[in-house]
Design an enzyme around this catalytic site. Sequence first.
Site, PDB file in Angstrom:
ATOM      1  N   ASP A   6       0.693  -1.024   0.048  1.00  0.00           N
ATOM      2  CA  ASP A   6      -0.044  -0.004  -0.010  1.00  0.00           C
ATOM      3  C   ASP A   6       0.828   1.191  -0.085  1.00  0.00           C
ATOM      4  O   ASP A   6       2.117   1.192   0.232  1.00  0.00           O
ATOM      5  CB  ASP A   6      -0.620  -0.118   1.255  1.00  0.00           C
ATOM      6  CG  ASP A   6      -1.637   1.264   1.430  1.00  0.00           C
ATOM      7  OD1 ASP A   6      -1.715   1.952   2.581  1.00  0.00           O
ATOM      8  OD2 ASP A   6      -2.695   1.710   0.572  1.00  0.00           O
ATOM      9  N   ASP A   8      -0.356   5.131   0.733  1.00  0.00           N
ATOM     10  CA  ASP A   8      -0.691   6.032   1.851  1.00  0.00           C
ATOM     11  C   ASP A   8      -0.509   5.536   3.122  1.00  0.00           C
ATOM     12  O   ASP A   8      -1.343   4.510   3.352  1.00  0.00           O
ATOM     13  CB  ASP A   8      -1.848   6.985   1.382  1.00  0.00           C
ATOM     14  CG  ASP A   8      -1.968   7.684   0.111  1.00  0.00           C
ATOM     15  OD1 ASP A   8      -3.067   8.076  -0.647  1.00  0.00           O
ATOM     16  OD2 ASP A   8      -1.023   8.364  -0.048  1.00  0.00           O
ATOM     17  N   LYS A 207      -8.988  -1.562  -3.340  1.00  0.00           N
ATOM     18  CA  LYS A 207      -9.122  -2.544  -2.210  1.00  0.00           C
ATOM     19  C   LYS A 207     -10.341  -2.283  -1.435  1.00  0.00           C
ATOM     20  O   LYS A 207     -10.734  -1.324  -1.157  1.00  0.00           O
ATOM     21  CB  LYS A 207      -7.823  -2.371  -1.400  1.00  0.00           C
ATOM     22  CG  LYS A 207      -6.476  -2.855  -1.992  1.00  0.00           C
ATOM     23  CD  LYS A 207      -5.342  -2.009  -1.301  1.00  0.00           C
ATOM     24  CE  LYS A 207      -5.185  -0.414  -1.404  1.00  0.00           C
ATOM     25  NZ  LYS A 207      -4.162   0.055  -0.819  1.00  0.00           N
ATOM     26  N   ASP A 232      -1.876  -0.274   5.779  1.00  0.00           N
ATOM     27  CA  ASP A 232      -1.968   0.457   7.063  1.00  0.00           C
ATOM     28  C   ASP A 232      -3.507   0.545   7.502  1.00  0.00           C
ATOM     29  O   ASP A 232      -3.940   0.999   8.894  1.00  0.00           O
ATOM     30  CB  ASP A 232      -1.644   1.930   7.051  1.00  0.00           C
ATOM     31  CG  ASP A 232      -2.499   2.806   5.918  1.00  0.00           C
ATOM     32  OD1 ASP A 232      -3.045   3.777   6.564  1.00  0.00           O
ATOM     33  OD2 ASP A 232      -2.676   2.266   5.014  1.00  0.00           O
TER      34      ASP A 232
HETATM   35  O1  DEZ Z   1      -9.282   8.442   0.145  1.00  0.00           O
HETATM   36  C1  DEZ Z   1      -8.855   7.736  -0.401  1.00  0.00           C
HETATM   37  O2  DEZ Z   1      -8.596   7.751  -1.460  1.00  0.00           O
HETATM   38  C2  DEZ Z   1      -7.854   6.749   0.421  1.00  0.00           C
HETATM   39  O3  DEZ Z   1      -7.532   7.480   1.811  1.00  0.00           O
HETATM   40  C3  DEZ Z   1      -6.311   6.916  -0.102  1.00  0.00           C
HETATM   41  O4  DEZ Z   1      -6.328   7.114  -1.160  1.00  0.00           O
HETATM   42  C4  DEZ Z   1      -5.565   5.894   0.456  1.00  0.00           C
HETATM   43  O5  DEZ Z   1      -4.554   5.244  -0.467  1.00  0.00           O
HETATM   44  P1  DEZ Z   1      -3.440   4.008   0.035  1.00  0.00           P
HETATM   45  O6  DEZ Z   1      -3.439   4.012   1.391  1.00  0.00           O
HETATM   46  O7  DEZ Z   1      -4.701   2.818  -0.597  1.00  0.00           O
HETATM   47  O8  DEZ Z   1      -2.439   4.312  -0.881  1.00  0.00           O
HETATM   48 MG    MG Z   2      -2.831   3.304   3.247  1.00  0.00          MG
END
Ligand code: DEZ
Ligand code: MG
Length: 286
Positions: A6, A8, A207, A232
């Site tokens: 992942d 973020d 996901k 996370d």
């Molecule tokens: O609001 C969103 O789109 C998500 O919080 C964010 O994009 C999460 O990204 P990831 O943790 O899957 O990389």
């Molecule tokens: Mg994330």
Amino acid sequence: MFFLLDCDGVIWTGDHVFEGVPETLELLRSRGKKVVFVTNNSTKSREEYLKKFTTLGIPSNVEEIFGSAYSSAIYISRILELPAPKNKVFVLGEAGIENELRSENIPFIGGTDPALRRDMTPEDWKGLADGSLLDPDVGCVLAGLDFHINYLKLAHALQYLRRGAVFLATNIDSTFPMNHNFFPGAGSVGAMPLAFMTGTQPLALGKPSQAMLDAIEGKFQLDRARTCMVGDRLNTDIKFGVEGKLGGTLAVLTGVSKRADWEARDAVAVPAFYVDKLSDLGAVAL
Ligand SMILES: O=C(O)[C@H](O)[C@H](O)COP(=O)(O)O
Ligand SMILES: [Mg+2]
């Protein structure tokens, strides 16, 4: 062996790369592990993510990146196959979605169109109600993370859905981890308000969608038993790995979910392992 990583909350928070991440990726690759970056963040296309990785000093290539915008574009072009002329998509989201739709030759409107970044006018109230302002070729509404959401865009999306457009979302994350804090997520700004208005749920293609995992499995020919999902967030990353019957799931504590979340009796998913931060993987016998 594959590590689905992942972004973020695991690799970075905003433009801040967590300590030791580039070295850990190098270690994984030097030990023959395959790395795939699997993000629900639809604001960037794979090419735009490659630029971010490069700018932040993380070696990568576009083939290693699998985002929810790409997952949505290939679902629309290769599975949904909207019949022309009603094969146009109304986008709630940023350039990442637009660029991935373009890469699959899917026509779209909305998105970053500056003509929609304004208040409603009397003409809008009339034209949206009687349909004269609507594009008859729109057959699908795709909702992602839109940093420019407003009443006008939501009103357009609602009218298309009321006229039978297919309701899709890149993802429905409630919050967006950014700069060591949380902001409104994709689900909170577009998909879920529309679901509340229409009483229908979108098909989410990020996901924990197993359609996304099937696409990743197909593209990389990975062995699920020898694949670990690292994330996370319990209700996206870890649920994705558990429902996908992957060999392993690893939670990191640099983002959304905390130990108490998966120790709770009603935890949505429980990771097989956890570390405080991704670079702790370096200490594990891989
Ligand atoms: O609001 C969103 O789109 C998500 O919080 C964010 O994009 C999460 O990204 P990831 O943790 O899957 O990389
Ligand atoms: Mg994330």
